[in-house]
Each structure stands twice: as C-alpha cells, then as structure tokens.
Design an enzyme around this catalytic site. Structure first.
Site, PDB file in Angstrom:
ATOM      1  N   GLN A  88       0.856  -1.196   0.000  1.00 44.68           N
ATOM      2  CA  GLN A  88       0.000   0.000   0.000  1.00 44.68           C
ATOM      3  C   GLN A  88       0.891   1.245   0.000  1.00 44.68           C
ATOM      4  OE1 GLN A  88      -3.575  -0.544   2.885  1.00 44.68           O
ATOM      5  NE2 GLN A  88      -1.941  -1.875   3.658  1.00 44.68           N
ATOM      6  N   ASN A  89       2.180   1.033   0.205  1.00 41.20           N
ATOM      7  CA  ASN A  89       3.095   2.172   0.319  1.00 41.20           C
ATOM      8  C   ASN A  89       3.423   2.749  -1.050  1.00 41.20           C
ATOM      9  OD1 ASN A  89       3.082   1.545   3.014  1.00 41.20           O
ATOM     10  ND2 ASN A  89       5.043   0.447   2.964  1.00 41.20           N
ATOM     11  N   ASP A  91       6.216   4.440  -1.318  1.00 44.03           N
ATOM     12  CA  ASP A  91       7.673   4.605  -1.349  1.00 44.03           C
ATOM     13  C   ASP A  91       8.293   3.483  -2.173  1.00 44.03           C
ATOM     14  OD1 ASP A  91       7.637   3.347   2.019  1.00 44.03           O
ATOM     15  OD2 ASP A  91       8.407   2.258   0.280  1.00 44.03           O
ATOM     16  N   HIS A 106      -1.484   1.475  -4.235  1.00 45.03           N
ATOM     17  CA  HIS A 106      -1.897   2.880  -4.114  1.00 45.03           C
ATOM     18  C   HIS A 106      -1.001   3.829  -4.883  1.00 45.03           C
ATOM     19  CE1 HIS A 106      -3.984   1.635  -0.088  1.00 45.03           C
ATOM     20  NE2 HIS A 106      -4.608   1.190  -1.154  1.00 45.03           N
TER      21      HIS A 106
HETATM   22  N1  APR Z   1       6.790  -1.959  12.602  1.00 43.25           N
HETATM   23  C1  APR Z   1       5.618  -2.528  12.203  1.00 43.25           C
HETATM   24  N2  APR Z   1       4.424  -1.882  12.221  1.00 43.25           N
HETATM   25  C2  APR Z   1       4.435  -0.619  12.677  1.00 43.25           C
HETATM   26  C3  APR Z   1       5.605   0.043  13.102  1.00 43.25           C
HETATM   27  C4  APR Z   1       6.822  -0.678  13.054  1.00 43.25           C
HETATM   28  N3  APR Z   1       7.979  -0.125  13.432  1.00 43.25           N
HETATM   29  N4  APR Z   1       5.255   1.314  13.492  1.00 43.25           N
HETATM   30  C5  APR Z   1       3.910   1.413  13.294  1.00 43.25           C
HETATM   31  N5  APR Z   1       3.422   0.271  12.822  1.00 43.25           N
HETATM   32  C6  APR Z   1       2.037  -0.075  12.464  1.00 43.25           C
HETATM   33  C7  APR Z   1       0.984   0.677  13.223  1.00 43.25           C
HETATM   34  O1  APR Z   1       0.705   0.031  14.454  1.00 43.25           O
HETATM   35  C8  APR Z   1      -0.203   0.600  12.249  1.00 43.25           C
HETATM   36  O2  APR Z   1      -0.973  -0.561  12.482  1.00 43.25           O
HETATM   37  O3  APR Z   1       1.854   0.272  11.117  1.00 43.25           O
HETATM   38  C9  APR Z   1       0.465   0.492  10.891  1.00 43.25           C
HETATM   39  C10 APR Z   1       0.325   1.751  10.060  1.00 43.25           C
HETATM   40  O4  APR Z   1      -1.043   1.949   9.791  1.00 43.25           O
HETATM   41  P1  APR Z   1      -1.495   3.224   8.944  1.00 43.25           P
HETATM   42  O5  APR Z   1      -0.761   4.418   9.461  1.00 43.25           O
HETATM   43  O6  APR Z   1      -2.986   3.208   8.912  1.00 43.25           O
HETATM   44  O7  APR Z   1      -0.906   2.951   7.488  1.00 43.25           O
HETATM   45  P2  APR Z   1      -1.482   1.964   6.398  1.00 43.25           P
HETATM   46  O8  APR Z   1      -2.216   0.826   7.040  1.00 43.25           O
HETATM   47  O9  APR Z   1      -0.356   1.628   5.494  1.00 43.25           O
HETATM   48  O10 APR Z   1      -2.545   2.891   5.613  1.00 43.25           O
HETATM   49  C11 APR Z   1      -3.175   2.315   4.496  1.00 43.25           C
HETATM   50  O11 APR Z   1      -4.214   4.442   4.007  1.00 43.25           O
HETATM   51  O12 APR Z   1      -3.974   6.701   3.916  1.00 43.25           O
HETATM   52  C12 APR Z   1      -4.018   5.557   3.146  1.00 43.25           C
HETATM   53  O13 APR Z   1      -3.085   5.248   1.061  1.00 43.25           O
HETATM   54  C13 APR Z   1      -2.748   5.380   2.410  1.00 43.25           C
HETATM   55  O14 APR Z   1      -1.606   3.327   1.910  1.00 43.25           O
HETATM   56  C14 APR Z   1      -2.198   4.078   2.948  1.00 43.25           C
HETATM   57  C15 APR Z   1      -3.433   3.381   3.474  1.00 43.25           C
END
Ligand code: APR
Length: 238
Positions: A88-89, A91, A106
C-alpha cells in the site's frame, strides 16, 4: 521442487523504521494533514497546488530514507521462496531493498502522469513518468499538454491492481501482513482470499482494525517481527 509462494502485504509500518511517518498512528501524517485535502480526488480538483506540494515533500523525504532490516528481510525471502510483495506504500524502499516483484496498490510517489481531463481519468502505463525525487509543480505539463499529477491512487479513485493482488493472495502458500492498520479497503480485505489452509501472519506492535482468529499476530515491530516470522516459516511449510 517449485518454491513455496509467499504473498506479503505491507503498509506504512514497514517503512516506519526507515524514518517515514505512518498515517494513523501517533505522529502519523493524517494527524498533520487532512487526507481529504491532500490525498483525495476532490482535494486534487479543489487545490492542485496543495496536493502537488504534499507529494513533493513526500518525495524529498523519500530521497533521504533508506530501506530498513524489515525491507531487506522481505527481499531476502526470495532466496528460498517465490515472493510477491503487495504494498500500500507509495515509497520505493522494497525495490531498493532488492525485492524483485512489487505490486503497488496505491501508486508510487516517484511517478507522475498526465491529468487526462476531469472525467477521463484513464491513462496508459506508457504515459507514466518517473521523476525520481524531483518536485512537480503547477504548469509542469505532460507531452499531451495536460497538467502532470501524482501517479497515486487518491481516496475516491479505483485501485487498478486489486484483481492482480487477489490472484497473488489466492495462490499463496503463506501470507504475511506487515505494518498496516488494515483500515483501508480493498487492501484490508485481501487476506480473506487466502486459501483456508494458507496460514496468515501479521506483524504489528499494535492492535489493528481487523480481528480474525485465522490471523497469527506477531506483536513486534517489523524488523524484529521478521526474525520471528522467518523462524516460524521454517516450521510451517517444510
Ligand atoms: N513496525 C511494524 N508496524 C508498525 C511500526 C513498526 N515499526 N510502526 C507502526 N506500525 C504499524 C501501526 O501500528 C499501524 O498498524 O503500522 C500500521 C500503520 O497503519 P497506517 O498508518 O494506517 O498505514 P497503512 O495501514 O499503510 O494505511 C493504508 O491508508 O492513507 C491511506 O493510502 C494510504 O496506503 C495508505 C493506506
């Protein structure tokens, strides 16, 4: 013997230890910016300059970030397994860590494409331009004369690669989910396409939005969790 297939779904948490902000955790990007303003199709039409600036900043951060041990461990799985990363990243850290099969759900921050008119949001892959970490501003036009826009799936837009992602998960012998809060569909629902006999592991230090007894939760950060996962992997499909 054919290599066992592993489908890896990643989110912002896998890049957290590279210093890139997540979206929803504490210090997350959506605490600082309104996603409806900077990451939605309506936000784009309301204020292209603001959206271009947000992704220019993201691209600049990306130029200073490096893959971390979790990205490297995921890439290292390719030695013994048939691995596809569904991320979903936006990067490019999986690619820079050496993963050779990465499917972006995404979009990609380093890429832009022409804004082919308000309602015609179709485009062809050959129109996609890789700008690396360079900024793109209002007035930077594509060869066809239309404004260049981030090659990102904005909120409110379809996820073109979701069918491919479903096929990858449906064909996997093991599924690993790393660093996503599982808040955003259709990505969050992908694990349900895994075969009944396919174990699903989740690496995340926190609780996530989905609770399912089928998912084995490794409650660790990505770099540590990958070590735990790899030791479990030896047990579960050999
Ligand atoms: N190692 C593993 N997981 C981690 C770490 C770490 N060091 N630090 C944080 N996390 C976890 C958090 O606990 C959380 O569950 O990573 C997750 C990040 O969740 P989000 O911030 O919601 O990101 P993501 O799930 O990738 O979002 C999905 O939402 O905004 C849209 O398009 C954007 O791709 C993104 C999508």
């Amino acid at each position: 013997m054919a290599k066992k297939k592993i489908a890896v779904l990643t989110g912002a948490g896998v890049s957290a230890e590279s210093g890139l902000a997540t979206f929803r955790g504490s210090g997350g990007l959506w605490g600082e910016y309104d996603p409806q303003e900077v990451a939605s199709i309506e936000g784009w039409y309301r204020n292209r300059k603001l959206v271009l600036g947000f992704y220019n900043q993201l691209r600049k951060q990306l130029s200073e970030a490096k893959p971390n041990a979790a990205h490297l461990a995921i890439a290292g799985l390719e030695k013994d397994y048939d691995v596809t990363v569904i991320t979903q990243n936006v990067d490019n850290l999986h690619e820079r860590a050496g993963s050779t099969r990465v499917l972006h759900l995404h979009g990609e921050a380093t890429k832009v494409r022409p804004e082919n008119g308000e309602y015609d949001r179709t485009y062809s892959e050959k129109e996609v331009i890789d700008v690396g970490y360079e900024p793109v501003n209002l007035g930077d036009l594509a060869p066809n004369g239309s404004q260049l826009r981030p090659h990102i799936v904005f909120f409110g837009e379809a996820v073109p690669n979701i069918e491919k992602a479903i096929d990858i998960v449906a064909g996997a012998d093991v599924m690993l989910i790393v660093g996503t809060s599982l808040n955003v569909y259709p990505a969050a629902g992908l694990y349900r396409y895994a075969k009944n006999e396919t174990p699903v592991y989740l690496i995340d230090p926190e609780d996530v939005a989905i609770y399912d007894p089928k998912i084995t939760h490794i409650r660790e950060v990505a770099t540590k969790g990958m070590e735990t996962f790899i030791s479990k992997l030896k047990e579960c499909i050999f």
